[in-house]
Design a protein around this motif. Structure first.
Motif, mmCIF file in Angstrom:
data_model
loop_
_atom_site.group_PDB
_atom_site.id
_atom_site.type_symbol
_atom_site.label_atom_id
_atom_site.label_comp_id
_atom_site.label_asym_id
_atom_site.label_seq_id
_atom_site.Cartn_x
_atom_site.Cartn_y
_atom_site.Cartn_z
ATOM 1 N N THR A 67 -3.966 6.408 4.006
ATOM 2 C CA THR A 67 -4.295 7.129 2.669
ATOM 3 C C THR A 67 -3.266 8.658 2.918
ATOM 4 O OG1 THR A 67 -6.085 8.511 3.974
ATOM 5 C CG2 THR A 67 -6.618 6.464 2.800
ATOM 6 N N PRO A 104 -4.382 3.899 -2.512
ATOM 7 C CA PRO A 104 -3.553 2.706 -1.796
ATOM 8 C C PRO A 104 -3.861 1.319 -2.418
ATOM 9 C CG PRO A 104 -5.279 3.230 -0.138
ATOM 10 C CD PRO A 104 -5.324 4.194 -1.230
ATOM 11 N N ASN A 140 1.209 -2.270 -4.981
ATOM 12 C CA ASN A 140 2.289 -1.160 -4.799
ATOM 13 C C ASN A 140 2.976 -1.410 -3.805
ATOM 14 O OD1 ASN A 140 1.532 -0.241 -7.645
ATOM 15 N ND2 ASN A 140 -0.073 1.198 -6.631
ATOM 16 N N ASP A 150 -6.316 6.897 -10.785
ATOM 17 C CA ASP A 150 -5.340 7.566 -10.684
ATOM 18 C C ASP A 150 -5.228 8.370 -11.759
ATOM 19 O OD1 ASP A 150 -4.889 6.376 -8.270
ATOM 20 O OD2 ASP A 150 -3.283 5.013 -9.139
ATOM 21 N N GLN A 167 1.966 10.512 -5.068
ATOM 22 C CA GLN A 167 1.095 11.420 -5.570
ATOM 23 C C GLN A 167 1.321 11.920 -6.934
ATOM 24 O OE1 GLN A 167 1.426 14.566 -2.361
ATOM 25 N NE2 GLN A 167 -0.771 14.106 -1.557
ATOM 26 N N TYR A 170 0.803 -1.103 -0.031
ATOM 27 C CA TYR A 170 0.012 0.024 -0.112
ATOM 28 C C TYR A 170 0.988 1.251 0.013
ATOM 29 C CZ TYR A 170 -3.583 -3.380 1.137
ATOM 30 O OH TYR A 170 -4.575 -4.511 1.120
ATOM 31 N N MET A 207 2.254 4.468 -1.339
ATOM 32 C CA MET A 207 1.397 5.551 -2.364
ATOM 33 C C MET A 207 2.564 6.760 -2.903
ATOM 34 S SD MET A 207 -2.054 5.881 -0.059
ATOM 35 C CE MET A 207 -1.170 5.465 1.406
ATOM 36 N N TYR A 230 5.543 -0.037 -8.723
ATOM 37 C CA TYR A 230 4.422 0.807 -8.582
ATOM 38 C C TYR A 230 3.563 1.177 -10.003
ATOM 39 C CZ TYR A 230 1.376 4.510 -7.355
ATOM 40 O OH TYR A 230 0.372 5.379 -7.294
#
Length: 550
Positions: A520, A421, A425, A451, A333, A329, A331, A445
């Motif tokens: 998150t 998430p 990944n 996304d 941006q 999970y 992440m 990823y």
């Protein structure tokens, strides 16, 4: 001294411990720093001295704990180590080898990693927005992401504390949980003026801030001089980083910062399952620091890597990884940047990159074909980074030189898109080894459809704002920003690595206090939230949930 500053100083005196003679580092404080022997069983050893580790160290040192923070990088001196030069600042990044993979691999080693005391906040832009209340329950409210085991209201007092200690400057914030900031907003430069002009024409609300840059004197920290080199380490100490906002107070209260110390493994008692300390390398020699408790704060790549490299007979798949949650999970941006050309000179470099932002598109809009949202901010790339923008459009040779000579006519905005998430990944261990013979991190990823939809929507809005402000040409570069996740907090060990207080499910005296615990990421820069989470974890420890200072 105003009342609020007195209250801040009573709990964190860092700004008043900095020199007042034109230099930036309190060398006496470092020289007189308390030091612990490896054989001393200290109360807590912290791995990493960035946003999370430094706050935890400062809070516990204030409470009388024997605490040491080990960092793989140097103990920076802004006067001698930082330069107002893009190319001369790459040593601020974590540039050790890593393997990247997946359908949409994420480049590492620059804007999303730091090495040295202060962590990546040394070279972050300075944006410090809060997460929104909705970020803590996206699974319940939007059917995506995850629900946090803590609420926004539980974190809000720590947001307020950290905002005062940095301190944060900005206009009254109308989004999420509306609130004010300790310092008034800064004046804006050409890039900020263009953002405000274009947003106003489109009916989009944009505000100045929020930035962790002093507007006026704060303790012995000076006012920002608007030199524009925030991402190269702030040489005047106006921009906040843990190096100047939390480390000085920690040292004054008996903490040790042990720089240039690469932690290689967390040691576990095979009989009790409790952490006993950390193995580390310093000066080419392997050493072991005993500790009653261990806190990992190495961020979203190095924290999972360390846990996985700490496998033992009791934890054969890696420390805290009995349910295959470590490294998952993770992440980033989505962070496209769109630039627009104007006939008049903009000179976007003549101000800090963080000036103006909007969170009008932050929340899920039921009318859109995607969940969650994005924010938009001024970014103001310096010339080398600007050349990367231009080259990404396929311009080379004479065309590249022409764009570079036209640099002063360009304005640039950046978006932060909330990528979701996903369990696939993740960070695992690669076959490749580092200079210490340890497996390096492999970060795989891939984006999902949601996304990609967010990135397209954010690019459209940025282009609209720049056109509305009068741009005659726009260009966009696709990129990523920030890292969170990889050892997330959850209600149970089947779905996460740590509980709501950042204590690991598997090892009762092991905590994780960095961005890896975030379930998150919202559309906000994560630094403030990481610091607030660490402050809350410190409060839990001080309250005695897992024992007090010895």
């Amino acid at each position: 001294m105003p009342g609020q500053e007195r209250r801040v100083r009573a709990r964190n005196e860092s700004a008043w411990l900095l020199p007042n003679d034109g230099t930036r580092t309190n060398h006496r404080l470092r020289h007189d720093m308390r030091t612990f022997a490896d054989e001393d069983e200290i109360d807590l050893v912290i791995i990493g001295c960035g946003a999370g580790g430094s706050v935890l160290m400062q809070r516990l040192a204030r409470a009388g704990w024997k605490v040491a923070a080990l960092d793989a990088g140097p103990f920076w001196d802004p006067d001698t180590d930082w330069v107002s030069d893009e190319a001369g600042s790459h040593h601020l990044y974590w540039t050790d080898p890593r393997v990247i993979a997946g359908a949409d691999p994420v480049p590492l080693g620059s804007n999303n990693s730091g090495r040295g005391v202060g962590g990546s906040m040394v070279h972050y832009a300075g944006y410090t927005p809060r997460f929104h209340p909705s970020d803590f329950s996206t699974r319940t409210s939007d059917g995506v992401g995850a629900d946090w085991p803590v609420s926004y209201l539980e974190l809000r007092p720590y947001y307020e504390q950290i905002e005062q200690e940095l301190p944060v400057a900005g206009e009254r914030w109308p989004w999420g949980d509306p609130h004010r900031y300790p310092h008034r907003p800064h004046p804006v430069g050409g890039n900020g003026e263009i953002f405000l002009r274009g947003a106003t024409k489109l009916g989009i609300t944009a505000k100045v801030g929020p930035v962790a840059i002093t507007n006026g004197r704060f303790g012995n920290r000076p006012h920002c001089i608007y030199r524009g080199f925030c991402l190269q380490g702030c040489k005047v100490n106006a921009k906040a980083s843990p190096l100047i906002t939390h480390v000085p107070d920690a040292l004054a209260h008996g903490a040790e910062v042990r720089a240039d110390s690469m932690v290689t493994r967390v040691a576990i008692d095979e009989r009790t399952g409790r952490a006993t300390g950390v193995h580390y390398i310093r000066g080419g020699r392997e050493r072991f620091q005993r500790a009653r408790m261990v806190a990992v704060a190495g961020y979203s790549i190095e924290t999972p890597r360390l846990l996985l490299n700490s496998a033992s007979r009791r934890f054969p798949a890696g420390l805290c990884n009995e349910f295959d949650q470590v490294g998952r999970y993770l992440m980033v941006q989505g962070a496209p940047q769109t630039a627009g050309r104007f006939d008049a000179e903009v000179r976007m470099y003549k101000a800090p990159p963080p000036e103006v932002s909007t969170e009008e598109f932050y929340e899920t809009d039921p009318a859109k074909g995607y969940k969650r949202g994005f924010s938009i901010q001024t970014v103001s790339p310096l010339p080398i980074t600007w050349a990367e923008h231009v080259a990404a459009q396929g311009h080379w040779g004479r065309a590249l030189r022409e764009y570079m000579s036209d640099y002063v006519h360009w304005s640039c905005l950046g978006a932060l898109c909330e990528f979701l998430p996903l369990p696939e990944n993740r960070v695992t261990l690669a076959e490749e080894k580092d200079s210490h013979g340890l497996p390096v991190a492999r970060f795989s990823y891939s984006q999902c459809d949601n996304d990609r939809a967010l990135v397209r929507a954010a690019q459209d809005v940025m282009e609209d704002i720049l056109h509305a402000a009068g741009a005659d040409e726009v260009i966009t570069i696709q990129r990523y920003a920030h890292l969170v996740g990889g050892a997330r907090m959850a209600k149970d060990e089947q779905n996460g690595v740590v509980d709501r207080n950042c204590r690991s499910f598997a090892v009762p005296n092991l905590y994780i206090t960095d961005g890896s615990v975030l379930p998150t990421q919202g559309s906000a820069n994560p630094a403030l939230t990481i610091m607030a989470v660490a402050a809350r974890a410190a409060g839990h420890l001080i309250a005695g949930a897992s024992g007090g200072a010895s």
